[in-house]
Design an enzyme around this catalytic site. Structure first.
Site, PDB file in Angstrom:
ATOM      1  N   GLN A   1     -75.644 -56.938  39.208  1.00  0.00           N
ATOM      2  CA  GLN A   1     -76.822 -57.444  38.487  1.00  0.00           C
ATOM      3  C   GLN A   1     -78.085 -57.401  39.344  1.00  0.00           C
ATOM      4  OE1 GLN A   1     -75.931 -61.204  36.571  1.00  0.00           O
ATOM      5  NE2 GLN A   1     -74.148 -60.369  35.533  1.00  0.00           N
TER       6      GLN A   1
ATOM      7  N   ARG B   1     -64.267 -69.477  27.525  1.00  0.00           N
ATOM      8  CA  ARG B   1     -64.516 -68.559  26.400  1.00  0.00           C
ATOM      9  C   ARG B   1     -63.639 -67.306  26.530  1.00  0.00           C
ATOM     10  NH1 ARG B   1     -69.591 -66.625  27.626  1.00  0.00           N
ATOM     11  NH2 ARG B   1     -70.002 -68.039  29.350  1.00  0.00           N
TER      12      ARG B   1
ATOM     13  N   HIS C   1     -71.909 -73.434  37.797  1.00  0.00           N
ATOM     14  CA  HIS C   1     -72.939 -74.001  36.921  1.00  0.00           C
ATOM     15  C   HIS C   1     -72.607 -75.474  36.614  1.00  0.00           C
ATOM     16  CE1 HIS C   1     -74.605 -70.060  36.751  1.00  0.00           C
ATOM     17  NE2 HIS C   1     -73.610 -69.559  36.056  1.00  0.00           N
TER      18      HIS C   1
ATOM     19  N   ASP D   1     -76.009 -65.636  42.110  1.00  0.00           N
ATOM     20  CA  ASP D   1     -75.578 -65.279  40.759  1.00  0.00           C
ATOM     21  C   ASP D   1     -76.169 -63.949  40.281  1.00  0.00           C
ATOM     22  OD1 ASP D   1     -74.580 -65.341  38.202  1.00  0.00           O
ATOM     23  OD2 ASP D   1     -75.414 -67.258  37.631  1.00  0.00           O
TER      24      ASP D   1
HETATM   25 ZN   LIG Z   1     -72.015 -65.928  36.956  1.00  0.00          ZN
END
Ligand SMILES: [Zn+2]
Length: 462
Positions: free
Chosen positions: A61, A212, A272, A323
């Site tokens: 990312q 999830r 988180h 992150d």
């Molecule tokens: Zn993450």
């Protein structure tokens, strides 16, 4: 010479003067002696602090940083959110090759080392090829991240991610999630394949992606079968939407539901954990697990604010992670962590305890302890037997020149934007000297090439 003489060094008990640090050929600290006489021919430094652990990373990312800051119309006409950002991330992830993953990870690790991270936990979920095809080597992409760690000197904890479903109730994966698809057996295949790489600079844990994407039965199976002492990380309660979905499915909030299903202990890192009620907060704090806080990403994605003050008062453990890598600096993460709380409570100086009232020093030491625990490696303090991971701060910078011990961390974390990290020793190797990483030019060149390829691929794809 495997030694350094620090005029000021931050040890677990606080700042100490004239500290002689020595390490062995494996990169472990063998002696840490305060009030030592300065030996001849040993390098000297003004201010030395332990290198920080980055407990949550999705390396690929890094290449998306800054590219999602344009207001997009979402499919349902709602505002931009975590979920619209995620759609963009999926499109990006669909194309990336193993070579590009390695090039992006290496660039990220250089930047993280230069800013003071000496350990990183890679929450690695891009395990399959484009379209969901399995690679011949099941750990192909994980090995690429490991190779980037080896080339740059970053200490790594690789967490292959269990990702089986698109949502609560075993919803089938969407087409754009095909590259992430793994079952419990796949994860153990990857953990085994990475086994020969384990060593002082490289550990392997595992990570159910979230409640999830993994069922509670899968989470229990993973936790029961992973060798003792290996870290387990999970995304939890990042978004209010996720909390609502979990309640609709199970009648429980995510942290509450997880705690009912597994024995949360020191092995666990709850990434988180933004949305906690009082009972969840107290139970999490008592469990010994680490809350993995990622303030710049949580701000970028509009997640919400973690209840830090109450969590510290309850004795909870936490660490920081970059992150999505909109920042590669532990200074920025810790500054945002504290400032978010000040804005929320309309007060100053939130993160401290009765024993440690210096906010900068408290934040650095607490994030070190929690982050080190989450890595499953012997890092996080300048003490014998731990990895020789340290930062030499620039004592000639106007912010630090002549600073008293009690002012150093406040100046480091809360003043200005220059990078005050001058040299970085990681696993007993000087990987950054005078602000330059030993491989930064070749790494940057490969990164540029990977980004150009990705850009061309996306233009062809449009
Ligand atoms: Zn993450």
């Amino acid at each position: 010479m495997r030694a350094l003489f620090a005029r000021h060094a931050l040890l677990p008990q606080g700042w100490q003067r004239d500290v002689l640090l020595e390490w062995d050929t494996r990169g472990d600290l063998t002696r840490v002696v305060p009030q030592a006489a300065a030996p001849l021919a040993v390098a000297r430094a003004d201010y030395v602090v332990p290198g920080m652990a980055n407990l949550h990373s999705h390396a690929f990312q890094r290449a998306m940083g800054g590219l999602t800051e344009r207001a997009e119309a979402s499919a349902n006409g709602g505002p931009d959110s975590f979920w619209t950002w995620r759609d963009l991330m999926y499109r990006f992830a669909a194309r990336i090759t193993p070579e590009q993953i390695e090039a992006i990870a290496a660039q990220l690790f250089v930047e993280c080392l230069r800013h003071g991270y000496t350990s990183l936990c890679e929450f690695h979920y891009l395990q399959r090829g484009p379209g969901g095809q399995a690679y011949v080597r099941p750990a192909e992409t994980a090995e690429r991240v490991a190779a980037a760690g080896h080339a740059t000197g970053m200490g790594l904890t690789l967490l292959p991610v269990l990702y089986s479903h698109a949502g609560f109730g075993e919803q089938p994966l969407k087409i754009e999630q095909a590259r992430f698809r793994t079952g419990v057996d796949d994860i153990f295949g990857i953990v085994d394949a990475l086994g020969p790489l384990r060593g002082p600079q490289f550990e392997v844990g595992a990570a159910p992606h979230s409640l999830r994407a993994a069922t509670v039965n899968q989470v229990r199976e993973l936790a029961a079968s992973l060798p003792a002492g290996r870290p387990l990380h999970i995304h939890i309660a990042e978004q209010q939407g996720e909390v609502d979905q979990c309640i609709a499915f199970s009648g429980r909030r995510p942290v509450e539901y997880l705690m009912e299903q597994v024995d949360l202990d020191e092995r666990w890192c709850l990434v988180h954990a933004t949305h906690l009620n009082d009972e969840e907060l107290r139970t999490l704090a008592r469990s010994g697990a680490v809350a993995g806080l990622c303030p710049t990403t949580e701000a970028n994605l509009g997640d919400g604010l973690f209840p830090l003050q109450a969590y510290i008062e309850a004795g909870g453990r936490f660490g920081i992670g970059s992150d999505s890598h909109v920042s590669q600096s532990p200074v920025e993460e810790l500054r945002w962590l504290e400032y978010g709380q000040r804005l929320l409570h309309q007060r100053r100086n939130i993160a401290f305890t009765k024993e440690q009232r210096d906010v900068g020093q408290y934040l650095w030491q607490a994030a070190l302890r929690g982050g080190a625990q989450a890595t499953g490696r012997r890092v996080g303090a300048l003490e014998e037997g731990r990895r020789a991971d340290l930062l030499v701060l620039d004592g000639t910078h106007p912010n630090l020149d002549g600073a008293a011990d009690e002012d150093v961390m406040g100046r480091f974390l809360f003043c200005g934007n220059d990078n005050l990290v001058r040299d970085v020793l990681c696993g007993g190797r000087w990987v950054v000297q005078a602000g330059r990483h030993m491989a930064q030019d070749t790494v940057a060149q490969r990164y540029r090439q990977a980004i150009n390829e990705l850009r061309e691929q996306s233009e062809v794809g449009q």
